[in-house]
Design a protein around this motif. Structure first.
Motif, PDB file in Angstrom:
ATOM      1  N   VAL A  65      -1.538   6.903  -2.033  1.00  0.00           N
ATOM      2  CA  VAL A  65      -1.742   5.555  -2.558  1.00  0.00           C
ATOM      3  C   VAL A  65      -2.324   4.739  -1.404  1.00  0.00           C
ATOM      4  O   VAL A  65      -1.638   4.458  -0.430  1.00  0.00           O
TER       5      VAL A  65
ATOM      6  N   GLU B 230      -6.628   3.186  -4.622  1.00  0.00           N
ATOM      7  CA  GLU B 230      -5.770   3.001  -5.792  1.00  0.00           C
ATOM      8  C   GLU B 230      -5.235   1.574  -5.908  1.00  0.00           C
ATOM      9  O   GLU B 230      -4.970   1.101  -7.006  1.00  0.00           O
ATOM     10  N   VAL B 231      -5.027   0.910  -4.773  1.00  0.00           N
ATOM     11  CA  VAL B 231      -4.487  -0.455  -4.751  1.00  0.00           C
ATOM     12  C   VAL B 231      -5.420  -1.319  -3.908  1.00  0.00           C
ATOM     13  O   VAL B 231      -5.254  -1.414  -2.689  1.00  0.00           O
TER      14      VAL B 231
ATOM     15  N   SER C 203      -0.773   2.431   3.745  1.00  0.00           N
ATOM     16  CA  SER C 203      -0.907   3.383   2.644  1.00  0.00           C
ATOM     17  C   SER C 203       0.458   4.019   2.416  1.00  0.00           C
ATOM     18  O   SER C 203       1.335   3.967   3.276  1.00  0.00           O
TER      19      SER C 203
ATOM     20  N   GLU D 216      -3.198  -6.585 -11.136  1.00  0.00           N
ATOM     21  CA  GLU D 216      -3.465  -5.151 -11.089  1.00  0.00           C
ATOM     22  C   GLU D 216      -4.039  -4.717  -9.738  1.00  0.00           C
ATOM     23  O   GLU D 216      -3.960  -3.550  -9.378  1.00  0.00           O
ATOM     24  N   ASP D 217      -4.623  -5.636  -8.985  1.00  0.00           N
ATOM     25  CA  ASP D 217      -5.170  -5.312  -7.664  1.00  0.00           C
ATOM     26  C   ASP D 217      -4.072  -5.004  -6.648  1.00  0.00           C
ATOM     27  O   ASP D 217      -4.357  -4.525  -5.556  1.00  0.00           O
ATOM     28  N   PHE D 218      -2.815  -5.282  -7.009  1.00  0.00           N
ATOM     29  CA  PHE D 218      -1.690  -5.082  -6.100  1.00  0.00           C
ATOM     30  C   PHE D 218      -0.654  -4.122  -6.674  1.00  0.00           C
ATOM     31  O   PHE D 218       0.493  -4.103  -6.238  1.00  0.00           O
ATOM     32  N   TYR D 219      -1.032  -3.302  -7.653  1.00  0.00           N
ATOM     33  CA  TYR D 219      -0.070  -2.492  -8.384  1.00  0.00           C
ATOM     34  C   TYR D 219      -0.539  -1.051  -8.532  1.00  0.00           C
ATOM     35  O   TYR D 219      -1.717  -0.791  -8.765  1.00  0.00           O
ATOM     36  N   PHE D 220       0.401  -0.112  -8.402  1.00  0.00           N
ATOM     37  CA  PHE D 220       0.137   1.303  -8.659  1.00  0.00           C
ATOM     38  C   PHE D 220       1.334   1.868  -9.398  1.00  0.00           C
ATOM     39  O   PHE D 220       2.481   1.641  -8.996  1.00  0.00           O
TER      40      PHE D 220
END
Length: 93
Positions: A53, A57-58, A67, A29-33
């Motif tokens: 983003v 957010e990520v 970004s 989840e630390d690498f996902y938006f």
């Protein structure tokens, strides 16, 4: 040397970006938006909606200088004047 530095927004230490999370606590989840596919509300003065983003957010983008954004316009909508200190903006239709 490290491969990544996932942001730890709870840390009081500030470095080039945010302090790094303990690598053992990093998750996918630390690498996902998941929000760029959602249409924004363009019924405002400018007739546009900007969805950013970035590391907020990520967290996995921390220290990478990356970004993304989704910018939507209505007919005759505008991108309001703004600045990007220490950054560059590239727009593609």
């Amino acid at each position: 040397m490290q491969d990544f530095c996932v942001a730890d927004p709870a840390s009081p230490a500030k470095v080039n970006g945010l302090a790094c999370k303990d690598p053992k606590s990093v998750s996918a989840e630390d690498f996902y938006f998941s929000g760029l596919h959602l249409a924004g509300n363009t019924s405002n003065t400018f007739g546009s909606k900007f969805t950013a983003v970035n590391v907020a957010e990520v967290p996995g983008l921390n220290t990478l200088g990356i970004s993304l954004a989704r910018l939507e316009y209505t007919p005759w909508g505008i991108n309001p004047p703004h600045t990007h200190p220490r950054a560059t903006e590239i727009l593609s239709p």
